[in-house]
Design an enzyme around this catalytic site. Structure first.
Site, short mmCIF file in Angstrom:
data_model
loop_
_atom_site.label_atom_id
_atom_site.label_comp_id
_atom_site.label_asym_id
_atom_site.label_seq_id
_atom_site.Cartn_x
_atom_site.Cartn_y
_atom_site.Cartn_z
N THR A 202 0.83 -1.20 0.00
CA THR A 202 0.00 0.00 0.00
C THR A 202 0.86 1.26 0.00
O THR A 202 1.86 1.32 0.71
CB THR A 202 -0.84 0.00 1.29
OG1 THR A 202 -1.69 -1.13 1.23
CG2 THR A 202 -1.62 1.27 1.48
N VAL A 231 -13.12 -4.21 3.77
CA VAL A 231 -12.48 -2.90 3.66
C VAL A 231 -11.43 -2.82 4.76
O VAL A 231 -11.70 -3.19 5.91
CB VAL A 231 -13.52 -1.77 3.82
CG1 VAL A 231 -12.83 -0.40 3.88
CG2 VAL A 231 -14.53 -1.81 2.68
N GLY A 232 -10.25 -2.36 4.39
CA GLY A 232 -9.18 -2.25 5.38
C GLY A 232 -9.09 -0.85 5.96
O GLY A 232 -10.06 -0.08 5.96
N ASP A 233 -7.91 -0.51 6.44
CA ASP A 233 -7.70 0.78 7.10
C ASP A 233 -7.44 1.94 6.15
O ASP A 233 -7.66 3.10 6.50
CB ASP A 233 -6.48 0.67 8.02
CG ASP A 233 -5.22 0.33 7.22
OD1 ASP A 233 -5.27 -0.61 6.39
OD2 ASP A 233 -4.19 1.01 7.39
N THR A 253 0.66 1.13 6.66
CA THR A 253 0.61 0.01 5.72
C THR A 253 0.59 -1.27 6.56
O THR A 253 0.99 -1.27 7.71
CB THR A 253 1.81 0.03 4.76
OG1 THR A 253 1.70 -1.06 3.84
CG2 THR A 253 3.14 -0.07 5.48
N GLY A 254 0.12 -2.35 5.96
CA GLY A 254 0.11 -3.62 6.67
C GLY A 254 -1.29 -4.08 7.01
O GLY A 254 -2.25 -3.72 6.33
C1 SD4 Z 1 -5.28 -3.06 4.08
N1 SD4 Z 1 -3.43 -1.77 4.90
O1 SD4 Z 1 -6.19 -3.10 3.26
C2 SD4 Z 1 -4.03 -2.31 3.71
C3 SD4 Z 1 -3.21 -3.19 2.87
C4 SD4 Z 1 -1.78 -3.26 3.14
O2 SD4 Z 1 -0.05 -4.72 3.46
O3 SD4 Z 1 -1.15 -2.30 3.49
N2 SD4 Z 1 -1.25 -4.43 3.01
O4 SD4 Z 1 -5.34 -3.64 5.15
#
Ligand code: SD4
Length: 343
Positions: A202, A231-233, A253-254
């Site tokens: 991300t 849906v993520g953050d 990210t993450g």
């Molecule tokens: C999510 N934070 O949708 C984002 C994706 C991401 O490592 O950063 N992945 O959770």
């Protein structure tokens, strides 16, 4: 203590609802957290800012050098931070080789590429789209939501319809390579988020322009092979991104679920407001997640923060995360310190 075993809990629910056929999460959720250092923050260690302001500046998650370069080019010419953010994020959204952002992003488990993005301006403006399909530049749609509608967040079909009304073209975002990888994944249907996907993930970006005004953006295709509708953050204010033009900004990210539960970016900006440096604030943000989650060995979260002086900080759970920075005409990559100290 209450069990917070993320993967086991999830697996159980998925199985029960028959969402996941032939799923196997063997080996996940069984890791025992080793003894960890205290998660308390020692206030005596709080360092004050140097007071020197070095702007313009742009920072972004990961090795997104092309994106920070595009943002820098806007800033260097005297452009606004919001224009720099949009230009920078669009570079990654257009990169077909980046399977975690925009066009070419990995699909959900049903094979649909769904995108989340948000943008925040110096005036506290916020615009976002979540779970949007078929539109290659969600960061630009998010900006349109902020500037052209009475709302702040549009989801799914409504977001797509709005984008088309604003002149964005519908296109297929699932590349042949992503489709092949998804078909391979389907054989086992094992949901296992990868820590540091080839050091590309991300993009969260923070920029300060020559006037000292900060803006931010965050754009992603989310976790590969997530459940439909997940849906993520990244597009959620305060979690994947937060900007306060009197203090600074932070982005993440993450593992989005963990960032959401701790409202990570808002927390980091509030800590900076209270006098923490960006580095200290990012460290506390990660420690909050670790402290409440014995399963932290199995997922990654990385934060980057920028204060109004143009000072940055970054921190993550596992080594391998880092940030790209453009400041004083120079592009640099900074390897983030990690909680597990492996990086
Ligand atoms: C999510 N934070 O949708 C984002 C994706 C991401 O490592 O950063 N992945 O959770």
């Amino acid at each position: 203590a209450q069990s917070r075993d993320y993967y086991s809990k999830w697996y159980y629910k998925m199985k029960r609802r028959n969402f996941l056929k032939n799923a196997s999460l063997t080996g996940l959720g069984l890791a025992v957290a080793p003894a960890i250092a205290s998660c308390e923050t020692d206030d005596k260690k709080v360092k004050k800012s140097t007071g020197k302001t070095v702007v313009p500046v742009v920072v972004a998650t990961w090795r997104f050098h092309n994106a920070t370069k595009a943002a820098w080019e806007v800033l260097e010419k005297g452009g606004t931070s919001i224009d720099a953010i949009e230009a920078g994020c669009r570079v990654e959204e257009a990169d077909l080789k980046n399977t975690t952002v925009g066009n070419g992003g990995a699909p959900d488990r049903d094979g649909n590429v769904t995108l989340d993005a948000c943008i925040m301006s110096k005036d506290g403006g916020y615009g976002a789209v979540v779970c949007m399909e078929n539109i290659a530049h969600p960061i630009s749609v998010a900006r349109k939501v902020m500037e052209e509608t009475p709302h702040v967040l549009l989801a799914g079909k409504g977001a797509e319809q709005f984008a088309v009304e604003q002149g964005f073209k519908r296109e297929n975002l699932l590349t042949e390579a992503s489709k092949k990888a998804w078909e391979k994944w389907k054989v086992k249907s094992e949901y296992k988020p990868i820590i540091n996907i080839e050091n590309h993930d991300t993009i969260g970006m923070l920029a300060i322009d020559k006037n000292g005004d900060i803006s931010g953006g965050c754009t992603t295709s989310g976790m590969a092979y997530k459940m439909s509708g997940r849906v993520g953050d990244s597009a959620v204010i305060g979690s994947g991104l937060f900007i306060d033009n009197t203090v600074g900004g932070a982005t993440a990210t993450g593992m989005g679920e963990e960032v959401l539960k701790t409202v990570g970016s808002f927390l980091i900006v509030e800590l900076m407001r209270q006098g923490r440096t960006p580095q200290e604030a990012c460290e506390e943000g990660v420690k909050r997640i670790v402290a409440s989650n014995p399963n932290y060995q199995n997922f990654q979260v990385g934060y980057v923060a920028l204060n109004k002086q143009g000072e940055y900080g970054c921190y993550c759970i596992h080594g391998g995360f880092g940030i790209s920075k453009f400041q004083e005409g120079k592009q640099t990559y900074i390897d983030s310190k990690a909680y597990t100290k492996k990086g």
